[in-house]
Design a protein around this motif. Structure first.
Motif, PDB file in Angstrom:
ATOM      1  N   ALA A 215       0.830  -1.210   0.000  1.00  0.00           N
ATOM      2  CA  ALA A 215       0.000   0.000   0.000  1.00  0.00           C
ATOM      3  C   ALA A 215       0.863   1.258   0.000  1.00  0.00           C
ATOM      4  O   ALA A 215       0.553   2.250  -0.686  1.00  0.00           O
ATOM      5  N   VAL A 216       1.960   1.241   0.766  1.00  0.00           N
ATOM      6  CA  VAL A 216       2.882   2.383   0.784  1.00  0.00           C
ATOM      7  C   VAL A 216       3.512   2.573  -0.598  1.00  0.00           C
ATOM      8  O   VAL A 216       3.619   3.707  -1.109  1.00  0.00           O
TER       9      VAL A 216
ATOM     10  N   VAL B 189       2.266   1.640  -3.483  1.00  0.00           N
ATOM     11  CA  VAL B 189       1.240   2.119  -4.412  1.00  0.00           C
ATOM     12  C   VAL B 189       1.012   3.618  -4.231  1.00  0.00           C
ATOM     13  O   VAL B 189       0.880   4.364  -5.212  1.00  0.00           O
ATOM     14  N   PHE B 190       0.964   4.068  -2.971  1.00  0.00           N
ATOM     15  CA  PHE B 190       0.773   5.495  -2.711  1.00  0.00           C
ATOM     16  C   PHE B 190       1.900   6.311  -3.322  1.00  0.00           C
ATOM     17  O   PHE B 190       1.660   7.351  -3.973  1.00  0.00           O
TER      18      PHE B 190
ATOM     19  N   ALA C  43      -3.547   9.497  -5.449  1.00  0.00           N
ATOM     20  CA  ALA C  43      -2.689   8.634  -4.624  1.00  0.00           C
ATOM     21  C   ALA C  43      -3.397   8.188  -3.352  1.00  0.00           C
ATOM     22  O   ALA C  43      -3.368   6.995  -2.978  1.00  0.00           O
ATOM     23  N   TRP C  44      -4.049   9.135  -2.683  1.00  0.00           N
ATOM     24  CA  TRP C  44      -4.682   8.819  -1.411  1.00  0.00           C
ATOM     25  C   TRP C  44      -5.865   7.841  -1.569  1.00  0.00           C
ATOM     26  O   TRP C  44      -5.915   6.807  -0.898  1.00  0.00           O
TER      27      TRP C  44
ATOM     28  N   ALA D 158      -4.585   4.279  -2.495  1.00  0.00           N
ATOM     29  CA  ALA D 158      -3.966   3.577  -1.356  1.00  0.00           C
ATOM     30  C   ALA D 158      -5.039   3.077  -0.389  1.00  0.00           C
ATOM     31  O   ALA D 158      -4.942   1.969   0.152  1.00  0.00           O
TER      32      ALA D 158
ATOM     33  N   ALA E 256      -4.949  -1.286  -6.984  1.00  0.00           N
ATOM     34  CA  ALA E 256      -3.689  -0.563  -7.155  1.00  0.00           C
ATOM     35  C   ALA E 256      -3.649   0.202  -8.473  1.00  0.00           C
ATOM     36  O   ALA E 256      -3.017   1.262  -8.580  1.00  0.00           O
TER      37      ALA E 256
END
Length: 830
Positions: A453-454, A456-457, A468-469, A472, A796
């Motif tokens: 997740a990090v 992907v952000f 982005a937010w 994620a 994603a």
């Protein structure tokens, strides 16, 4: 009593009295007043005391508690459990056992707030580090913890304090308290579900107009009002309904053991935080509808999961509640008059009155009266069973017709039902290899998901910071580690419950998995393929002693034996109403061969030909040499040191279902073997009638053991089916073993599974359930893997928005649970 003035509260720790640092943030509200604590240790202990309803401790204490830094704190309410006798350490009904010689104790505890594989891993690892703890196993389905420990080193308070320190409330297991705890959890979860649903509906009322109006279709002031209304209506769901996720996530993070609550809590917090910020700024997307929907749907799946757990544990609950707490003891029997006493006070030899509708408090022999009893909880037999004078009735059986007067032969704690409950408790503790694999995968899955997740952000922030937010958040929300964690235990719990309701008790966790993979099915003959109730067909005298005297001597020698052939001789003497059965001395049993005893000063042997012949002088002839070698009867010989006396011809009929059971496993391609301690020719004829290709007779227990071990050395996976009394060694050695259930043999069984119904056909049912269970587990694991493999990359890539992610995760868990619950059905389609 210590009086702490209000002005001193912030200067000294309210728990231990040490100075509190000016910047200290540790606080606990006690009796409505916020009190300062000097360290997190004091805060944790004080909060535990308050949470468990012991706040009055601070009003009655006469000194400060020791500091958390000085020692591991044991609150007074936990020390109370240490003063209880060992038999009550975990509740006698829970199967607690303490060895007086070694002080090794096996105790059960109820643990709340168990959510996933990470919880189980954390609890077991934490307790394993306690001095004196040999093993700790958690059953996630029943929320039960079994600890094997040295009672001299590790106290009950140590166990409870260690669990509280990592965020789990626990207490020694008590069936009533455990049931109340589950009901409280259900009601709390339902309230949280209701609030989340109400918030979701209200937020949707404000979100739908905005969706319908589209971008720029609504006045800015009205759009802002809608956002603020959505924020305020989301708060109840966030603050109250989402508590389980945030508490679980904080516990997991604090203990460095990320579980399924971590991504859930992060997803909720991120979606709400981003939406609140957008509302404050008046620009950007808001996800209040997604947040409330996600909380509601996930609570729905948890509620269904809890219901599935309760159903899976229902059979055990019924067992534990079946043994009555009291009984009517007749102290002056045969004179009238009863006294109500606790069931635990009953001793062997006591006489009790059992009225219609009441359950027997202990194993008994009927002294007076004729009635029918319900044995459905013990054997799975739904039809009432007739019982009269002299019949054995196990504890927990329900008298449904006429009053019975019965003599206690085993106490309540040693009764058939108590032993059965103990076996059922053991059945749920350990985990099969498949479940352990799923637990390990789920634990690694959560850690990998957070890192993903990090990543992907960061990737989306470089490409399109505005997305982005939400992307994620979607990744965190759409993943479903709980589906992996639930795939195996829910299926096993449902299957175990189904089997137990049909009179099949899987004691060990690997029973279904190993039976499905078994290559060889090895059967004992007497009591397994045969009815186990042979009858005396003929008594051939071989000397000058009359037949009745031969039968009296044989019955005297076999009175203490539980072997089917011995019981047949004793029953034959009773049927012929022979009186004056003599007393024996110097009784000696030779396993698989016979018995030797002295009767009226004369030494006799009763058993197979070789064993008895060793007592006869060499010059003595064998009058029975012309015995029919083709007969299916088993021969039991009686002789003294002077010569042969009698031959007992005993025949045992095949079980009606034996042919169907053999045919079932032959269709599956299993290799079938018959091992018997009976004569080889008799065993071979039984095998021929049933179509079993391999039969070995004249097998002593060690011969059976050697044969099974030889098969295993050749790579075979062996399932052994025996009567559970004389086959202890080979049952233990087999890869998976089944014992025919009976009240007398239940406590002695060494098998992995007990066929409580006493029907051989239950073995086929076990095999069918095993095949279905393994299929359901594979389906669940495949679904969980496929779902995560598709949903996470889709989220994603930005193809799935947060609210749709919440729907997907919730439905994923629901599919796994509902698929497993199908195993509880016992109909033809089940």
């Amino acid at each position: 009593m210590i009086a702490v003035e209000r002005g001193v509260v912030d200067a000294a720790c309210f728990h231990c009295g040490l100075p509190v640092a000016p910047a200290s943030s540790w606080r606990v509200t006690i009796a409505g007043v916020e009190r300062a604590m000097c360290c997190p240790g004091c805060e944790a202990v004080a909060q535990s005391i308050v949470d468990n309803g012991f706040s009055d401790y601070y009003g009655t204490r006469e000194g400060f508690a020791a500091t958390a830094a000085a020692q591991d704190l044991v609150p007074p309410e936990l020390q109370f459990y240490d003063s209880e006798p060992p038999d009550h350490d975990a509740g006698a009904s829970a199967g607690a056992d303490t060895n007086a010689d070694t002080d090794i104790s096996e105790t059960d505890y109820t643990v709340s707030n168990i959510r996933c594989a990470a919880c189980i891993w954390l609890i077991e690892r934490r307790l394993a580090r306690l001095p004196g703890v040999y093993s700790a196993q958690v059953n996630a389905v029943s929320e039960r913890l079994q600890v094997r420990r040295d009672a001299r080193i590790c106290k009950t308070s140590d166990i409870l304090a260690a669990l509280r320190a990592i965020g789990y409330a626990a207490y020694p297991y008590d069936p009533v308290q455990h049931g109340e705890q589950l009901e409280r959890s259900r009601k709390t979860l339902f309230r949280q579900l209701f609030i989340a649903g109400l918030s979701m509906m209200q937020v949707m009322m404000y979100a739908v107009p905005a969706y319908l109006a589209g971008e720029g279709g609504m006045d800015a002031d009205m759009a802002g009002l809608m956002r603020w209304a959505g924020l305020l209506l989301t708060l109840p769901a966030l603050v109250y309904s989402a508590q389980p996720f945030f508490r679980g996530a904080w516990r997991d993070i604090r203990n460095c053991a990320p579980g399924m609550d971590v991504p859930v809590a992060l997803g909720i917090a991120a979606a709400f935080g981003g939406s609140a910020l957008a509302t404050w700024r008046g620009e950007g997307d808001v996800y209040f509808d997604s947040v409330t929907m996600f909380i509601f749907l996930l609570l729905c799946s948890r509620y269904l999961e809890l219901a599935a757990r309760r159903k899976a544990a229902s059979a055990l609950d019924k067992l534990q509640q079946s043994l009555p707490a009291s009984a009517l003891r007749m102290d002056a029997y045969p004179h009238a008059g009863t006294q109500l006493v606790a069931a635990a006070q009953l001793c062997a030899g006591d006489v009790i009155l059992v009225r219609p509708g009441e359950a027997l408090a202990a194993d008994c022999i009927v002294l007076d009266g004729v009635s029918s009893v319900d044995l459905s909880l013990l054997t799975g037999e739904s039809r009432p069973v007739h019982k009269g004078v002299g019949d054995f009735v196990p504890g927990g059986a329900v008298n449904i017709a006429q009053a019975l007067t019965a003599k206690v032969v085993r106490t309540a704690g040693d009764s058939t039902l108590s032993v059965l409950v103990g076996l059922v408790n053991r059945a749920g503790q350990a985990k099969p290899k498949l479940a352990l694999w799923a637990d390990r995968v789920a634990a690694w899955f959560v850690a990998a998901l957070l890192l993903f997740a990090v990543a992907v952000f960061c990737a989306w922030y470089a490409v399109d910071p505005a997305r982005a937010w939400p992307v994620a958040i979607a990744v965190l929300v759409v993943s479903c580690p709980c589906a992996l964690s639930l795939a195996t235990p829910t299926a096993l719990a449902a299957a175990t419950d189904r089997l137990l309701r049909q009179g099949i008790l899987a004691v060990q966790p690997h029973v279904l998995e190993t039976l499905h993979r078994a290559t060889h099915i090895v059967f004992d003959k007497t009591g397994t393929l045969t009815a186990g109730k042979p009858t005396l067909q003929d008594l051939v005298t071989l000397g000058t002693l009359p037949p009745d005297d031969c039968l009296r001597i044989a019955a005297a020698m076999e009175r203490s034996s539980t072997h089917p052939l011995a019981l047949t001789i004793v029953q034959a003497a009773a049927d012929q109403q022979l009186h004056g059965i003599p007393e024996t001395s110097a009784l000696r049993h030779a396993a698989g061969q016979g018995v030797e005893a002295t009767v009226d000063g004369v030494t006799y042997r009763l058993g197979n030909f070789a064993f008895v012949h060793a007592l006869i002088p060499t010059a003595s002839t064998m009058p029975a040499a012309d015995a029919d070698e083709q007969a299916e009867a088993s021969y039991v010989f009686l002789a003294s040191g002077k010569g042969w006396l009698a031959r007992f011809d005993i025949a045992d009929a095949l079980r009606p279902e034996a042919q169907a059971v053999v045919a079932h496993f032959q269709r599956l391609g299993k290799s079938l073997v018959l091992l018997s301690g009976d004569r080889h020719d008799v065993a071979q004829r039984v095998a021929d009638r049933l179509g079993i290709p391999t039969a070995l007779g004249d097998c002593l227990p060690e011969s059976k053991l050697s044969f099974v071990q030889g098969l295993q050395r050749g790579g075979a996976i062996v399932a052994m089916v025996g009567d559970g009394v004389n086959d202890a060694a080979v049952l233990r050695a087999a890869d998976v073993s089944f014992a025919m259930g009976s009240g007398a043999a239940l406590a002695q069984t060494n098998a992995d599974c007990v066929l409580l119904s006493g029907q051989l056909s239950a073995l086929c049912e076990s095999d069918r359930v095993a095949a279905k269970t393994l299929a359901v587990i594979r389906q669940n694991l495949a679904w969980a893997t496929l779902y995560n493999a598709v949903a996470i990359p889709a989220a994603a890539l930005g193809w799935i928005n947060p609210w749709l992610s919440g729907v997907g995760m919730s439905l994923s868990s629901v599919v796994v649970v509902l698929n497993a619950v199908r195993l509880r059905r016992t109909g033809k389609g089940g």
